[in-house]
Design an enzyme around this catalytic site. Sequence first.
Site: not given
Ligand code: MG
Length: 330
Positions: A121, A167, A200, A224, A228
Amino acid sequence: MYDITVIHGDGIGKEVMEAALHVLGALDIEFNYKKAHAGNECFKSKGTTLPDETIKEAKKADATLFGAVTTVPGQKSAIITLRKALDLYVNIRPVKSYSGVNSLFNDIDFVILRENTEGLYSGIEEETEEGATALRVITRRASERICKFAFEYAKITGRKKVTAVHKANVLKKTDGLFRDTFYRVARNYSNIDTDDLYVDATAMFFITNPYMFDVIVTTNLFGDILSDEGAGLVGGLGLIPSANIGENYGLFEPVHGSAPNIAGKGIANPSAMILSSVMMLNYLKEYDAAQMVENALTEVLNEGKIVTNDLGGNSSTMEMANEVIKKMEL
Ligand code: MG
Ligand code: NAI
């Protein structure tokens, strides 16, 4: 008295913010609110999703409350830009289950610490003849300070284990650096258990064995996505708050977005925003008030009667906020 910058934003951001301010208004603490603008409505009226004025106000305040914004493709993300502008390098996202809320597991209680200023990001994207690229920036400085924060956080909150999620098998240089930095920082915290996992596998373990997690520290995009998923684990996005913290500033916001599918109906779950205000109260060292609001909300959630649609009830955003105030031991 505290100076608080309030950014309502768009959609349900505005609705859950009003509910949280209503709850804060019941406390015996004086807040001096200053409204500031960000998001898509702001873009329509001011031509920018994040006016300089908003950054200035956030820097002046003791803390900032942020609802949620709609980010239209092609526009600059107001929240990501704001996190960088204030150097809010850690995003604390607690994943906690409540007994009255339908959850995949009971007694879930872990925390995701997401690096908040770089990674995928970083905002460095380029369109070329063949397609497009995005630069994933992982610096030593940012990795070190987020990992340090994770161990200090574990120490202060009495948590036992910190897990680095990455990762590094594929992203050898970037996530290799992140993992190595994590273990280097860990050497100073011998009382806290450490391990590391691929992202993962982590996504799977959230569903199969979430009890193995205590504190997770990870890079921006992974944090992020996992937060969720964490929300999904314990009853949805309406429940997960967050604190964005740096050396100088604090900004508190729900993990969810502006939810255009339910906006304008007064049915959004205010819990995530109320719990974000609780995180703000703790940041301001108003520990008793924070505890009182959290206890009241916990009681409302555990009873499961005056709750919003996403929690199986039929109460409005404001009815639920009022119920929280009723349960507060004022
Ligand atoms: Mg989000
Ligand atoms: P979203 O978080 O807004 O909604 C995802 C789903 O969760 C929807 O079904 C929504 O109804 C439900 N939901 C979210 N919060 C809820 C609440 N408080 N009560 C009940 N249900 C709730 O994510 P989505 O749909 O991917 O994005 C919508 C807009 O929000 C987009 O423009 C996106 O860019 C923006 N966004 C903004 C964020 C921010 O301001 N920090 C974070 C995430 C998305």
